[in-house]
Design an enzyme around this catalytic site. Structure first.
Site, PDB file in Angstrom:
ATOM      1  N   ARG B 256       0.862  -1.169   0.000  1.00 20.79           N
ATOM      2  CA  ARG B 256       0.000   0.000   0.000  1.00 20.79           C
ATOM      3  C   ARG B 256       0.905   1.227   0.000  1.00 20.79           C
ATOM      4  O   ARG B 256       1.979   1.213   0.622  1.00 20.79           O
ATOM      5  CB  ARG B 256      -0.905   0.039   1.248  1.00 20.79           C
ATOM      6  CG  ARG B 256      -2.065  -0.949   1.205  1.00 20.79           C
ATOM      7  CD  ARG B 256      -3.130  -0.533   0.215  1.00 20.79           C
ATOM      8  NE  ARG B 256      -4.231  -1.472   0.110  1.00 20.79           N
ATOM      9  CZ  ARG B 256      -4.288  -2.466  -0.781  1.00 20.79           C
ATOM     10  NH1 ARG B 256      -3.294  -2.657  -1.619  1.00 20.79           N
ATOM     11  NH2 ARG B 256      -5.334  -3.256  -0.810  1.00 20.79           N
ATOM     12  N   GLU B 285      -3.739   7.711  -4.419  1.00 21.34           N
ATOM     13  CA  GLU B 285      -4.091   7.305  -5.777  1.00 21.34           C
ATOM     14  C   GLU B 285      -5.387   7.982  -6.222  1.00 21.34           C
ATOM     15  O   GLU B 285      -6.293   8.160  -5.412  1.00 21.34           O
ATOM     16  CB  GLU B 285      -4.276   5.779  -5.814  1.00 21.34           C
ATOM     17  CG  GLU B 285      -2.981   5.063  -5.499  1.00 21.34           C
ATOM     18  CD  GLU B 285      -3.157   3.580  -5.246  1.00 21.34           C
ATOM     19  OE1 GLU B 285      -2.237   2.983  -4.669  1.00 21.34           O
ATOM     20  OE2 GLU B 285      -4.208   3.035  -5.627  1.00 21.34           O
ATOM     21  N   HIS B 303      -1.663   0.829  -9.834  1.00 19.55           N
ATOM     22  CA  HIS B 303      -2.293  -0.123  -8.908  1.00 19.55           C
ATOM     23  C   HIS B 303      -2.992  -1.239  -9.671  1.00 19.55           C
ATOM     24  O   HIS B 303      -4.201  -1.427  -9.568  1.00 19.55           O
ATOM     25  CB  HIS B 303      -3.279   0.589  -7.965  1.00 19.55           C
ATOM     26  CG  HIS B 303      -3.569  -0.225  -6.740  1.00 19.55           C
ATOM     27  ND1 HIS B 303      -4.012   0.328  -5.556  1.00 19.55           N
ATOM     28  CD2 HIS B 303      -3.469  -1.545  -6.485  1.00 19.55           C
ATOM     29  CE1 HIS B 303      -4.170  -0.623  -4.640  1.00 19.55           C
ATOM     30  NE2 HIS B 303      -3.842  -1.770  -5.191  1.00 19.55           N
TER      31      HIS B 303
END
Lengths: 313, 339
Positions: B256, B285, B303
């Site tokens: 993460r 993000e 991602h």
């Protein structure tokens, strides 16, 4: 003692050049305004040629160097050296096996992941700001896919070992089936291509293997298949490759080598299922130094009448 | 006239219309799998789609989700906070499409006896593959030199600068769970030396174990972040760790974004305090620090570590499997056990 002349046709590595200059009289052919003249001028003292994947010693050059004793290639592939002519004239030939095996195999896996997982495309996606507008699309899993290898020499085996760590079943084609091999053998490249999802070219370039990946092979590999070339450009019929990719008959390609380097077919630049590298299979600081040391070691052994380290001829 | 009373009852409506007979599942925000496989879910469950309602979320939940026992969520969308959970008095199960749990108030779930099922190991391979791909890309400059070729520079400017050999490098894996273990197994085949840091030493591996991540960094050429985001791991990778990793060091993050102190990472990269980075996740993000766009020794991914057709299909099957198991009172397929 007279100085030993060593001819280098093109630049390849500054450390190698420096070391050669220290020990020998290094002639840098690329600096000559008139190459044939330059060769004639120095032919009397040139006893060694140091070539690489792009430029070696063809029949013409060998004939022009009557005192040539050894061609030491800064590469493992020796398709740019006229081996028959060298044998005929008793000229020794060395290359750089083993030291670059891991790097080339690492790059093959890197290319597979880059193509299947669209690493370069999605890096572009982020850098261009497109991620702010939405997620990138789904890509294709590598682990578990069947990998077919053309040529199961040092590099081919190293690719197989790495792919096995990704749970990939391995199959291969070689001129003759290897005994005691746990991987599945196919007696032709078309059959291999029909039975794998990722096809890796890892054999030497010879008369027999030129265009070993042709239209038929690419069609057999198919719209979901991926071709990885870490061998030599001429292993693959390049115009056929371009049309197979554009027409979608081939699913993707990861290329480190091309038929006319450094030219790369521009039609490929717009394709997202293609990764294009500038012949960097062995291009790491560590490996190029090891390769250079091997060239220097072979030359030293030859000129002190000791056994060559990695002779081919 | 007599014929009115004698009419046969109308045939039952086709099954699709009878969604109210299907077990109810509350979904606050569509998980990414819905873009591809929503129909597989709606065939089996009555999805209460909060995001499609004009009502504000708390009203929707109060009015429509009082009796709902199961929730489907993902790492995107609103965090499953205690506030939200309190509006769902009948909730017994939260199914998340992620492996990570940092978006769920685990304490509240534990107190309420709400079970959690996650993605288990269904995409560990794909995530591990991406970690290795990013690492090879940074070391061998794959994306950078692909750009170079596509801009026509190979013919005009000559060879691209040399990369770095992967074989023999010391890899420090942060978090040796399912994903970390798959990464280690792959990199061993490349001749790398594996060490790790994890909450607990793992008995089933013989890799050297480091109790603290700074020491791991000091003894590694590469750090690969494979752990979950918790209070303990937030900003765990900071300037101190990065300096310990060193000027030739490379960091890969498929965990993460917030595990790394992003500002300090950017600073270290810009100042050359570390050698490079492969990043699939970021603190905010889809915002990515624009300083990174100038750097050739950084590879950026949106991602996407689990975004393959294979993983999404497997994930879909697993999520549906968990929900079906719950509603037929069978054991969950990927129940998260408290550690």
């Amino acid at each position: 003692m007279e100085s030993i002349g060593v001819l280098m046709p093109i630049p390849m590595n500054s450390y190698l050049e420096q070391e050669l200059q220290k020990r020998y009289n290094l002639f840098k052919l690329w600096t000559a305004p008139q190459k044939p003249q330059f060769i004639k001028e120095h032919a009397d003292s040139i006893r060694a040629v140091v070539g690489n994947a792009s430029a070696g010693a063809d029949a013409e050059l060998i004939e022009a160097l009557p005192r040539l004793e050894i061609v030491s290639s800064f590469s493992v592939g020796v398709d740019k050296i006229d081996l028959a002519k060298c044998r005929e004239k008793g000229i020794r030939v060395t290359n750089t096996p083993d030291v670059l095996t891991e790097d080339v195999a690492d790059l093959a896996i890197g290319l597979i992941l880059a193509v299947l997982r669209r690493l370069c495309e999605s890096d572009r996606y982020v850098r261009s700001g497109k991620w702010k507008k939405g997620d990138y699309k789904l890509t294709t899993k590598f682990s578990g896919k069947t990998v077919g290898i053309i040529g199961l020499g040092r590099i081919g085996m190293a690719v197989a070992k790495r792919a096995e760590a990704f749970n990939c079943p391995i199959c291969y084609y070689t001129r003759t089936e290897k005994s005691d091999m746990k991987y599945k053998y196919y007696p032709s490249v078309v059959e291999l291509a029909s039975n794998c999802q990722i096809l890796v070219v890892a054999c030497p370039l010879t008369e027999e293997t030129r265009h070993i990946v042709n239209r038929e092979v690419m069609n057999a590999l198919g719209p979901k298949g991926v071709l990885i070339n870490i061998g030599r450009g001429p292993h693959v019929d390049e115009p056929e490759l371009v049309s197979a990719l554009i027409e979608g008959r081939l699913g993707g390609a990861g290329l480190d080598v091309y038929e006319h380097e450094p030219e790369v077919p521009e039609e490929l630049f717009g394709l997202e299922n293609v990764v294009l590298l500038p012949h960097v299979g062995s291009a790491t600081v560590e490996t190029r130094k090891d390769m250079a040391d091997l060239v220097l070691g072979n030359l030293e052994a030859h000129f002190s009448n000791k056994p060559l380290l990695t002779p081919l001829v | 006239m007599a014929s009115d009373q004698a009419t046969t009852p109308p045939p039952p409506p086709p099954p699709e219309i009878q969604s109210h007979d299907l077990p109810k599942v509350i979904v606050l925000h569509p998980p990414p799998v819905f873009n591809y496989f929503k129909d597989l879910f709606s065939k089996k469950f009555h999805l209460l789609k909060a995001w499609e309602s004009p009502l504000p979320r708390h009203e929707f939940l109060t009015n429509h989700a009082h009796s709902v026992q199961a929730m489907l969520c993902s790492g995107t969308g609103p965090p499953i906070s205690a506030d939200i959970l309190r509006l769902l008095p009948s909730l017994r199960l939260v199914v998340t499409t992620s492996a990570g749990l940092n978006h769920i108030d685990l304490t509240e779930c534990r107190n309420r006896g709400i079970s959690i099922a996650n993605a288990g190991e269904v995409f560990s391979e794909d995530v591990a593959d991406l970690a290795v791909g990013l690492l090879i890309d940074v070391f061998r400059k794959i994306s950078a030199s692909d750009r170079y070729v596509r801009h026509g520079l190979w013919a005009t400017k000559g060879d691209y600068p040399l990369g770095s050999k992967l074989g023999g490098k010391r890899i420090g894996i942060v978090g040796l769970g399912s994903i970390g273990f798959q990464v280690a197994k792959r990199l061993e085949a490349f001749g790398c030396n594996i060490s790790y840091n994890s909450r607990k030493r793992k008995d089933f591996v013989s890799y050297p174990f480091y109790t603290n991540v700074c020491e791991l960094a000091a003894n590694s050429d590469v750090l690969i972040i494979c752990c979950g985001l918790t209070e303990q791991t937030r900003h765990m990778i900071n300037r101190e760790v990065l300096l310990a990793l060193g000027k030739e060091g490379v960091i890969v993050n498929i965990g993460r974004g917030a595990i790394i102190h992003e500002k300090e990472l950017v600073q270290c990269l810009v100042q050359g305090e570390i050698g490079g980075a492969g990043l699939d996740v970021f603190e905010n993000e889809p915002d990515v620090p624009k300083e990174l766009f100038e750097l050739d020794n950084v590879v950026l991914a949106p991602h996407m570590a689990v975004f393959t057709t294979e993983s999404f299909k497997d994930l879909c099957d697993l999520m549906i499997g968990n929900l079906e198991a719950f509603f037929s009172k069978k054991p969950l397929l990927s129940l998260v056990m408290n550690e």
